[in-house]
Enzyme design. Structure first.
Site, PDB file in Angstrom:
ATOM      1  N   SER A  73       0.865  -1.170   0.000  1.00 35.93           N
ATOM      2  CA  SER A  73       0.000   0.000   0.000  1.00 35.93           C
ATOM      3  C   SER A  73       0.898   1.214   0.000  1.00 35.93           C
ATOM      4  O   SER A  73       2.098   1.120   0.224  1.00 35.93           O
ATOM      5  CB  SER A  73      -0.861   0.044   1.272  1.00 35.93           C
ATOM      6  OG  SER A  73      -1.747  -1.040   1.333  1.00 35.93           O
TER       7      SER A  73
ATOM      8  N   SER B 214      -3.387  -3.107  -2.989  1.00 31.60           N
ATOM      9  CA  SER B 214      -2.607  -1.984  -2.470  1.00 31.60           C
ATOM     10  C   SER B 214      -3.545  -0.859  -2.052  1.00 31.60           C
ATOM     11  O   SER B 214      -4.224  -0.261  -2.879  1.00 31.60           O
ATOM     12  CB  SER B 214      -1.653  -1.499  -3.570  1.00 31.60           C
ATOM     13  OG  SER B 214      -0.846  -0.450  -3.110  1.00 31.60           O
TER      14      SER B 214
ATOM     15  N   ASP C 119      -4.136   2.509  -1.560  1.00 33.92           N
ATOM     16  CA  ASP C 119      -3.447   3.728  -1.968  1.00 33.92           C
ATOM     17  C   ASP C 119      -4.331   4.918  -1.634  1.00 33.92           C
ATOM     18  O   ASP C 119      -5.341   5.170  -2.294  1.00 33.92           O
ATOM     19  CB  ASP C 119      -3.155   3.669  -3.466  1.00 33.92           C
ATOM     20  CG  ASP C 119      -2.269   2.474  -3.833  1.00 33.92           C
ATOM     21  OD1 ASP C 119      -1.595   1.937  -2.940  1.00 33.92           O
ATOM     22  OD2 ASP C 119      -2.263   2.094  -5.013  1.00 33.92           O
TER      23      ASP C 119
END
Lengths: 346, 346, 346, 346
Positions: free
Chosen positions: B231, B269, B271
């Protein structure tokens, strides 16, 4: 939870039939548990909603979120919005208990799935809150991990309503009461029938705006009322095969239910709704590249929407109807709707 | 944090001038602190970002959020989106430390504002996470309240980058390193100059996709690489007078920076970008019915956007450049970008 | 559209294999048509994308939208976001031609479904725009209903790229060219292979920021450049069985592709991406109460994301590569990338 | 538009005082015009709302949007969400008239600002729709550019309600009537008073669910009713100094008003609300790098929210109260609420 006096007073207001117990647990598999702490300066607790009895992390459920007013500190919504799924039970408690609830959900998921955070991704705990600080000394952080675990452990199809569990110290439209529930049966064509159930943690609303089945109870103009700093958490469960986008649409109809009762979604009220479906459980098997997902025809959603609105409105009324007046740590107490309405009739 | 070798390697890639130290603390008032735990099975820590030195709850700052990929467990975003403000410092740590970080921020806010949860509303703690579970035994819950407090207490304009604080156990594009920072000066017309700074907690990216200033480092096709489960958390600070809507626009430009380096915003991930402005601080005085708010002309935002993209890209590169190879609790270690690149040149 | 010189110049930059023609029409059933008007003060046109050859209103397709920067006047997105479906072909043209395109799509849907607006709901026309006003006298409203109809009628699997159709008067990173396309093959496990294709209407980007496969072409700092007032419309098609939420995730990855080329998503650039799936077509039969919907396992999306990023980046490059320098109504002309790069090599 | 009989019937239901005329034009500067076409197969028209009398493109107004249910074809919302501003008057009409309305707004903006699409950016026309196809032959495309222009030209502080302009062929909860309006005065502390006004294009709701001031009119269960395929467009104007984020919050409260009247936000009903502020007009001067923006203290929004809910509810009721029963092109006619209620009393 059926109560003949309540049913008598609300008779004629609803369109759709209720489920057998008129609780969220009319949706098969859904169970609810409470842990209440009502001593010293504590008027608080935890309420757990278990969408199914299995391992939520390995058998995720489709879910959708509607943030009606985002003045709230609930945990886990970012991921639900992105992935359209929930993967833990849901814990409800007071605002400052969110970390404790998150930790318990994480530990529970690890106990069931030891590879979480290792070979498996981490887990997204789901916890929602209202502020019970008028009755409860919220700064004392009364909610322990044991309490959250006890709420999870006590989950059952039957459960109490009103001033219990997370709703112990809460008030709705000026009356005592926090946890409420109701359900509706939704007929789709001739052959299909689904259930939609609501559970609310209700801690919102101005007394001067309150309508009971469309009728104002008070004729004051609310001038001396304190501002509405409460919130309402709305959980909707259904066995209808809805995808996350459809569930988001269902959840967003909650605002109409709040409006019916006189709410204007006050600035300080964190009003958040989450809807999940218990259908398609077998489809989350991560071993398959594609899954077959059953989905209700979009053009047949109207009865689900109406069912959601009715279940949410009645759920809030039951939270108030079963509320118990208790003196808070600071000497404040809220009146009981049941007493108030039954006395009015005499 | 200036490093001649790094500046030499990246020379010519950037358009905008950096601030004096090329760190987020080039935005006046912003300070950063770390607490690192690197013993036994722990390769983890906490990083604190203090947007100003005062009481954040009584002097809130305008802020905006962009969830680029919501596979994450960060805490506090719902309210920031609704109200456009932040009201605590920001803590970064590992995924399972979110409850601890939240609790520390809540206690700190109460210590500064004893009426929180009583006469004042509750507080919205803001904590962000990446999963450092490849090096750190995340299930051991190594992060304590003391560690979070220590990160807050040690905040300063000067701070370390790389494998430190929350970034201790993290990797970026396959290389060691987690905390990075950079800044840019943004000229608006002839008279106005603002600073925008980025701090990242970087734990994302596939090595086979990595581009250093546009150039791929590796010529493998990534077939044997593990999937990207990391991340990246992106914090942007500016002294430009931007409102929450404009700050959301600034934050959302981070995705272009990730793209430049070869990211495709992988499924797993989380983000997330948050941008805040240190301008208009005096305007949050709750005693006034209306406030005068300064706002940058919308049509002049392009240089802010470019500044955000450059600062985020360089911040990630600095996290990698300063990364230290450490063996994790399970025997894994990540290579160091600096060694890898300087050796390449020999 | 394969071009050996272009493939040579970009060789090594991509990871995934292309489809047979490297066009959006590698997704079976997708066809594209152009109508170009290049006379007098007109440098404009219409491009039509037909997701399948049938009746789009009765056989809707699952779709998702990502508004990367909402400075744009495209038509129809509100409903796509709510219902997750598209129900007409897609028309691309200049900003002031949106009403004409909408009308043609509505009339076409009525011709195929005479009960629209009567026994059936109304139809949601889908039209996207960029501003070709630098070359085209946009105020003259050159686009007629006949032109939009002609673009629809000429749709085929083979079609031109560059300064043609809606892209006739457009420029990308300072070079001539508007319509581009590319495709990628995505392998899921051993058994499944899907195609993802992109078609862009590209009219964005600052020349001084442009990177061709990661390498800056110009060493100017862009000081004398005019601000980026362009836009980019990105259409993604796939035969993978994705739901609207997943398609929204795919569409949002476009920002990484723009970043790779040097874009910072300028303030004035309406950057909008829509992704649709040609799978599950039979499932929109409104006669059934529930449908069986096939859905790709969420954890296998990474290759789709990478495919989207590569296809979008290459699509923009092809729009530029095939661009033709033409003098606009006001005397302006844009250089051709192909000339510029081939001359550079000499 | 005051009507003693209506005021008598609704007396006691409202909390906040109305503005002088109880119309959206109580917000200084707001004007409304209609053009009605009620001949042959046409039961349709256009309604124009002019937020101020100047050049909207050069003096934009802050605005926010809430899409309550996005099953709608309105034009211009993407840009309003991104930039938080409106830059044309607002046109309301039937679904298939959106292109015509857009074109007229674009031409009008160009006439006032000849550099639009040249040295200035393009303009974002704002048009909203409901489907009047039950009475109006919508496929005949009866709305002309002249009609839209006539609605703009006739704008005044006084205007008709009910079955007029865009509301000519519309029905609400089964009764005739489409255009409604109301206003509220909002007191902030001792010194500040603002006005909030609503104008609705109302074409939604099931008769069996309708509540007039909380009381159901009909005791049928709606079994034989046709599904709700209508929509409602809600415009809110205020002179309070609110930013786009706050205006979005105001607009979103409309759902509570719809709920009060018995709506459950039906699947097929495009329910969209837009709120704008006439304050801070001088601040849009594009010549300045920064502007001073006045903003209401967030914690004082509750009365604005209540004002919005009351104004929207009363606006819908006035649309119905002033509705005229007219036979449509296909022989259908809707009853009049006024007759129905006054007869009930006899």
């Amino acid at each position: 939870m059926r109560d003949p006096e309540f049913e008598n007073l609300t008779s004629g207001w609803w369109r759709l039939p209720t489920g057998p117990t008129n609780m969220i647990s009319d949706v098969a598999g859904v169970r609810v548990g409470h842990c209440t702490k009502n001593d010293g300066s504590a008027r608080t607790g935890v309420t757990a909603v278990l969408p199914h009895s299995g391992n939520m992390f390995s058998q995720k459920l489709e879910a959708g979120v509607a943030v009606l007013n985002g003045f709230g500190k609930s945990v886990g919504l970012v991921q639900v919005k992105e992935l359209g799924q929930i993967e833990t039970p849901i814990l409800l408690s007071n605002t400052f208990a969110m970390p404790t609830c998150s930790t318990v959900l994480t530990k529970r998921a690890i106990a069931q799935n030891p590879e979480i955070g290792r070979k498996l991704p981490t887990v997204n705990p789901l916890a929602f809150e209202c502020n019970d600080g008028l009755l409860n000394d919220i700064q004392a952080l009364h909610v322990s991990e044991d309490m959250a675990q006890a709420a999870l452990d006590s989950a059952a199809a039957e459960f109490e309503l009103g001033s219990v569990g997370a709703g112990t110290g809460m008030k709705s439209f000026g009356f005592a009461g926090g946890v409420g529930s109701a359900s509706r049966l939704v007929q789709i064509g001739d052959d299909l029938q689904y259930t939609i159930g609501a559970l609310v943690l209700s801690n919102f609303g101005k007394q001067s705006e309150f309508r009971f089945c469309g009728k104002r109870l008070l004729e004051t103009n609310g001038e001396n009322e304190t501002p509405d700093r409460g919130s309402i958490i709305i959980l909707l469960a259904t066995n209808a095969p809805l995808c996350s986008r459809q569930l988001k649409r269902v959840a967003s109809r909650s605002s109409a239910a709040l409006g019916r009762m006189g709410s204007f979604l006050g600035h300080g009220s964190g009003d958040i709704a989450l809807a999940f479906s218990t259908a398609n459980q077998a489809q989350t098997n991560v071993g398959k590249a594609t899954v077959q997902f059953e989905r209700l025809n979009e053009s047949l959603l109207d009865q689900m929407f109406l069912g959601a609105v009715e279940a949410v409105e009645e759920a809030v009324l039951t939270a108030m109807w079963h509320g118990k007046s208790r003196e808070g740590y600071d000497g404040i107490a809220f009146p009981e709707l049941r007493n108030s309405m039954l006395n009015d009739k005499e």
